[in-house]
Design a protein around this motif. Structure first.
Motif, PDB file in Angstrom:
ATOM      1  N   UNK A 199     -22.815 -18.361  70.463  1.00 55.17           N
ATOM      2  CA  UNK A 199     -24.070 -19.039  70.756  1.00 55.17           C
ATOM      3  C   UNK A 199     -25.135 -18.736  69.716  1.00 55.17           C
ATOM      4  N   UNK A 200     -25.047 -17.545  69.101  1.00 55.64           N
ATOM      5  CA  UNK A 200     -26.082 -17.151  68.163  1.00 55.64           C
ATOM      6  C   UNK A 200     -25.833 -17.532  66.724  1.00 55.64           C
ATOM      7  N   UNK A 201     -24.537 -17.668  66.327  1.00 61.73           N
ATOM      8  CA  UNK A 201     -24.228 -17.895  64.921  1.00 61.73           C
ATOM      9  C   UNK A 201     -23.508 -19.208  64.642  1.00 61.73           C
ATOM     10  N   UNK A 202     -22.902 -19.818  65.658  1.00 65.80           N
ATOM     11  CA  UNK A 202     -22.222 -21.100  65.476  1.00 65.80           C
ATOM     12  C   UNK A 202     -23.022 -22.243  66.084  1.00 65.80           C
ATOM     13  N   UNK A 203     -23.489 -22.068  67.320  1.00 63.84           N
ATOM     14  CA  UNK A 203     -24.199 -23.139  68.023  1.00 63.84           C
ATOM     15  C   UNK A 203     -25.703 -23.092  67.811  1.00 63.84           C
ATOM     16  N   UNK A 204     -26.236 -21.912  67.506  1.00 61.71           N
ATOM     17  CA  UNK A 204     -27.664 -21.780  67.250  1.00 61.71           C
ATOM     18  C   UNK A 204     -28.553 -21.828  68.459  1.00 61.71           C
ATOM     19  N   UNK A 205     -27.979 -21.746  69.666  1.00 62.26           N
ATOM     20  CA  UNK A 205     -28.788 -21.863  70.885  1.00 62.26           C
ATOM     21  C   UNK A 205     -29.264 -20.517  71.400  1.00 62.26           C
ATOM     22  N   UNK A 206     -28.761 -19.423  70.846  1.00 58.10           N
ATOM     23  CA  UNK A 206     -29.233 -18.080  71.151  1.00 58.10           C
ATOM     24  C   UNK A 206     -29.669 -17.418  69.853  1.00 58.10           C
ATOM     25  N   UNK A 207     -30.412 -16.333  69.985  1.00 57.26           N
ATOM     26  CA  UNK A 207     -30.824 -15.578  68.801  1.00 57.26           C
ATOM     27  C   UNK A 207     -29.588 -15.088  68.047  1.00 57.26           C
ATOM     28  N   UNK A 208     -29.611 -15.104  66.724  1.00 56.25           N
ATOM     29  CA  UNK A 208     -30.735 -15.411  65.830  1.00 56.25           C
ATOM     30  C   UNK A 208     -30.889 -16.898  65.491  1.00 56.25           C
ATOM     31  N   UNK A 209     -30.183 -17.779  66.189  1.00 56.69           N
ATOM     32  CA  UNK A 209     -30.371 -19.212  66.006  1.00 56.69           C
ATOM     33  C   UNK A 209     -29.718 -19.788  64.771  1.00 56.69           C
ATOM     34  N   UNK A 210     -28.563 -19.254  64.393  1.00 56.12           N
ATOM     35  CA  UNK A 210     -27.862 -19.732  63.208  1.00 56.12           C
ATOM     36  C   UNK A 210     -26.802 -20.776  63.587  1.00 56.12           C
ATOM     37  N   UNK A 211     -26.555 -21.700  62.677  1.00 55.19           N
ATOM     38  CA  UNK A 211     -25.488 -22.696  62.848  1.00 55.19           C
ATOM     39  C   UNK A 211     -24.675 -22.715  61.568  1.00 55.19           C
ATOM     40  N   UNK A 212     -23.670 -21.886  61.515  1.00 53.48           N
ATOM     41  CA  UNK A 212     -22.906 -21.733  60.276  1.00 53.48           C
ATOM     42  C   UNK A 212     -21.510 -21.252  60.610  1.00 53.48           C
ATOM     43  N   UNK A 213     -20.498 -22.006  60.187  1.00 53.90           N
ATOM     44  CA  UNK A 213     -19.130 -21.555  60.403  1.00 53.90           C
ATOM     45  C   UNK A 213     -18.850 -20.255  59.648  1.00 53.90           C
ATOM     46  N   UNK A 214     -19.217 -20.139  58.367  1.00 53.84           N
ATOM     47  CA  UNK A 214     -19.003 -18.852  57.701  1.00 53.84           C
ATOM     48  C   UNK A 214     -19.760 -17.710  58.370  1.00 53.84           C
ATOM     49  N   UNK A 215     -20.996 -17.981  58.799  1.00 50.76           N
ATOM     50  CA  UNK A 215     -21.758 -16.940  59.484  1.00 50.76           C
ATOM     51  C   UNK A 215     -21.117 -16.527  60.794  1.00 50.76           C
ATOM     52  N   UNK A 216     -20.590 -17.510  61.534  1.00 49.33           N
ATOM     53  CA  UNK A 216     -19.896 -17.196  62.789  1.00 49.33           C
ATOM     54  C   UNK A 216     -18.667 -16.338  62.523  1.00 49.33           C
ATOM     55  N   UNK A 217     -17.862 -16.715  61.535  1.00 55.07           N
ATOM     56  CA  UNK A 217     -16.643 -15.967  61.246  1.00 55.07           C
ATOM     57  C   UNK A 217     -16.948 -14.541  60.802  1.00 55.07           C
ATOM     58  N   UNK A 218     -17.961 -14.395  59.955  1.00 55.18           N
ATOM     59  CA  UNK A 218     -18.346 -13.062  59.516  1.00 55.18           C
ATOM     60  C   UNK A 218     -18.826 -12.225  60.700  1.00 55.18           C
ATOM     61  N   UNK A 219     -19.701 -12.804  61.515  1.00 55.36           N
ATOM     62  CA  UNK A 219     -20.227 -12.070  62.666  1.00 55.36           C
ATOM     63  C   UNK A 219     -19.117 -11.712  63.647  1.00 55.36           C
ATOM     64  N   UNK A 220     -18.184 -12.629  63.867  1.00 54.79           N
ATOM     65  CA  UNK A 220     -17.088 -12.364  64.807  1.00 54.79           C
ATOM     66  C   UNK A 220     -16.225 -11.213  64.314  1.00 54.79           C
ATOM     67  N   UNK A 221     -15.878 -11.214  63.043  1.00 55.42           N
ATOM     68  CA  UNK A 221     -15.042 -10.135  62.520  1.00 55.42           C
ATOM     69  C   UNK A 221     -15.776  -8.794  62.556  1.00 55.42           C
ATOM     70  N   UNK A 222     -17.037  -8.806  62.196  1.00 56.07           N
ATOM     71  CA  UNK A 222     -17.786  -7.547  62.198  1.00 56.07           C
ATOM     72  C   UNK A 222     -18.004  -7.037  63.618  1.00 56.07           C
ATOM     73  N   UNK A 223     -18.171  -7.949  64.578  1.00 56.30           N
ATOM     74  CA  UNK A 223     -18.290  -7.512  65.971  1.00 56.30           C
ATOM     75  C   UNK A 223     -16.984  -6.901  66.466  1.00 56.30           C
ATOM     76  N   UNK A 224     -15.855  -7.463  66.039  1.00 55.24           N
ATOM     77  CA  UNK A 224     -14.560  -6.903  66.425  1.00 55.24           C
ATOM     78  C   UNK A 224     -14.401  -5.492  65.868  1.00 55.24           C
ATOM     79  N   UNK A 225     -14.780  -5.308  64.613  1.00 55.31           N
ATOM     80  CA  UNK A 225     -14.730  -3.969  64.017  1.00 55.31           C
ATOM     81  C   UNK A 225     -15.709  -3.021  64.709  1.00 55.31           C
ATOM     82  N   UNK A 226     -16.917  -3.499  64.986  1.00 60.36           N
ATOM     83  CA  UNK A 226     -17.939  -2.652  65.607  1.00 60.36           C
ATOM     84  C   UNK A 226     -17.552  -2.240  67.017  1.00 60.36           C
ATOM     85  N   UNK A 227     -16.876  -3.129  67.725  1.00 61.55           N
ATOM     86  CA  UNK A 227     -16.424  -2.814  69.075  1.00 61.55           C
ATOM     87  C   UNK A 227     -15.522  -1.578  69.065  1.00 61.55           C
ATOM     88  N   UNK A 228     -14.592  -1.523  68.115  1.00 60.07           N
ATOM     89  CA  UNK A 228     -13.700  -0.371  68.012  1.00 60.07           C
ATOM     90  C   UNK A 228     -14.403   0.839  67.417  1.00 60.07           C
TER      91      UNK A 228
END
Length: 491
Positions: A199-228
């Motif tokens: 919602x925040x990096x692909x759809x832009x409807x939540x903070x930080x309000x981004x709409x970017x496939x590369x941004x979504x992929x980067x954020x998703x991978x980094x969140x997966x790493x951060x979770x562990x």
């Protein structure tokens, strides 16, 4: 008073969806055993207010809510339910209902205003007081490290799209562990990563309000790493009895055309993205790219050698956060996924204020799906709830539909336990009404009604029922199913 049909609902007028036949015929708290966790949940940004008091730095949501059109009706959470000042009142209410556990999150920028570096002692003192207040009321505190409110200073350095966020999150988790780990035994690293990155990096409807496939992929991978990595940071700082988990959003998915090959394939792709993407890496399985090969190819741009092992972590529990099911149809014009969700409103099914289908069986389906993984840990329902329009009437809030939802949902948890699923807790979302992100204040999920102008609290009938249930009251689901099939009188 607003015209709202939910005010006149009673068991004879509720649709059968509220009373699924799969619910056990009758049950009580005793059926779950003495060690089951009965709580309720809230999150820092949604309830605390005090958005710039006592040294707190701004978060991405403080910035996002200032954007015209970002939040319905232009609402914001600068005061919200004023939990920062009224937490003792709310914990008194939680204790009065017989809760055994209380889930909350820490506002990262209240503790570390710049996200890293100097500690704001006054902000950390609030969480010291909050934890102590929970324990004084025999409420076990469950702490969520990150519930969507990234410090704005870190967003200005790239936020979740910057791989450095993995270290920032781990360092922040260790700060909390060092200061609160002597009293907090239950920890959750992330809240619903697919929602905050999607919602925040692909759809832009939540903070930080981004709409970017590369941004979504980067954020998703980094969140997966951060979770562990966050899990490892907590375990290193809390080597004793601490229980470390994380939480996943999920929905039971069914094809729009059962038995139709393309529709079934679309459902599998949607399941890989929505339900499995953040789960399977924790088990060492990597991303579910067999169903999403293009996504896997794109993700490789952000992966480094050894990342598959870095994404793995043996959590003590997974938080399962489920509200509904989704029906999936094939949509070949949509890139990557080739699937779309059929809105509940178009399917002629009962819905909540959020437009979500009332489908309590989804809880059972997702519990069994996650429990089927070899090596899956203990499961806890860390969010489950329903938003309905409800209003005080004569000093009470007669939220019949929400009460029925909770009865059915808890019955589905018991159904899963009887099927051998290791589910050990249930946390309604939410304890009080609160700020519901881009939806603002209109959707009310709470067991406790909040008048946002006066900050008056009223325990809703659903909350009263939850307290009665925790006191040993029996749910007679079979009788309710009979009543729901009887034509309503006077409704």
């Amino acid at each position: 008073m607003p015209d709202d049909s939910s005010l006149v609902l009673h068991p004879t007028s509720l649709p059968a969806a509220f009373f699924p036949a799969s619910t056990p015929a009758s049950f009580s708290r005793a059926d779950f055993g003495p060690d089951f966790h009965w709580g309720a949940a809230c999150a820092a940004y949604q309830v605390e207010g005090a958005w710039q008091q006592q040294g707190k730095g701004p978060s991405i949501w403080d910035e996002f809510t200032r954007r015209p059109g970002a939040i319905k009706r232009g609402e914001h959470a600068r005061v919200s339910t004023d939990f920062y000042l009224r937490y003792e009142q709310d914990l008194d209410l939680a204790q009065s209902l017989g809760l055994t556990d209380f889930r909350f999150s820490v506002a990262w920028s209240r503790v570390l205003p710049e996200g890293t570096g100097a500690l704001n002692r006054r902000g950390l003192d609030f969480y010291d007081r909050l934890v102590d207040a929970c324990l004084e009321r025999d409420l076990r505190p469950w702490l969520t490290v990150y519930h969507w409110d990234l410090p704005l200073a870190l967003q200005q350095r790239g936020g979740w799209a910057n791989r450095a966020v993995v270290g920032w999150l781990a360092d922040y988790a260790q700060v909390l562990a060092r200061h609160l780990g002597d009293r907090v035994q239950h920890w959750m690293v992330l809240n619903e990563p697919m929602v905050f990155v999607g919602a925040g990096h692909a759809l832009g409807i939540h903070a930080p309000g981004r709409r970017s496939l590369p941004g979504f992929l980067a954020a998703a991978h980094h969140a997966t790493l951060a979770q562990a990595e966050g899990g490892r940071a907590l375990r290193a700082a809390l080597p004793g009895t601490a229980r470390i988990g994380t939480t996943f959003s999920c929905s039971h998915l069914t094809p729009a055309r059962p038995g139709h090959g393309p529709s079934e394939a679309a459902t599998r792709r949607a399941d890989a993205l929505l339900n499995r993407f953040f789960v399977e890496p924790t088990l060492g399985l990597g991303y579910p790219t067999a169903e999403l090969p293009t996504l896997g190819w794109l993700l490789r741009r952000y992966q480094q050698a050894g990342d598959q092992e870095r994404m793995r972590f043996d959590f003590d529990f997974w938080g399962v956060q489920n509200y509904t099911r989704e029906v999936v149809r094939r949509a070949p014009w949509l890139p990557l996924l080739g699937a779309a969700l059929v809105p509940a409103a178009k399917r002629g099914v009962p819905t909540t204020e959020m437009g979500w289908e009332v489908y309590p069986e989804s809880i059972y389906e997702m519990l069994t799906q996650y429990a089927a993984y070899p090596g899956a840990p203990e499961l806890v329902i860390t969010e489950s709830g329903a938003a309905f329009a409800d209003y005080p009437q004569g000093g009470r809030v007669p939220d019949v539909a929400r009460r029925a939802y909770y009865q059915a949902a808890i019955g589905q948890v018991l159904r899963a336990r009887r099927a051998g699923v290791p589910v050990s807790g249930y946390f309604p979302w939410s304890f009080t009404d609160n700020f519901e992100w881009a939806e603002g204040y209109r959707p009310r999920f709470g067991l406790v009604h909040v008048n946002y102008e006066t900050q008056e609290r009223i325990i809703k009938d659903s909350g009263r029922w939850y307290g009665e249930f925790l006191g040993g009251a029996v749910v007679e689901a079979a009788a309710q199913r009979v009543a729901s099939a009887t034509p309503a009188q006077g409704s």
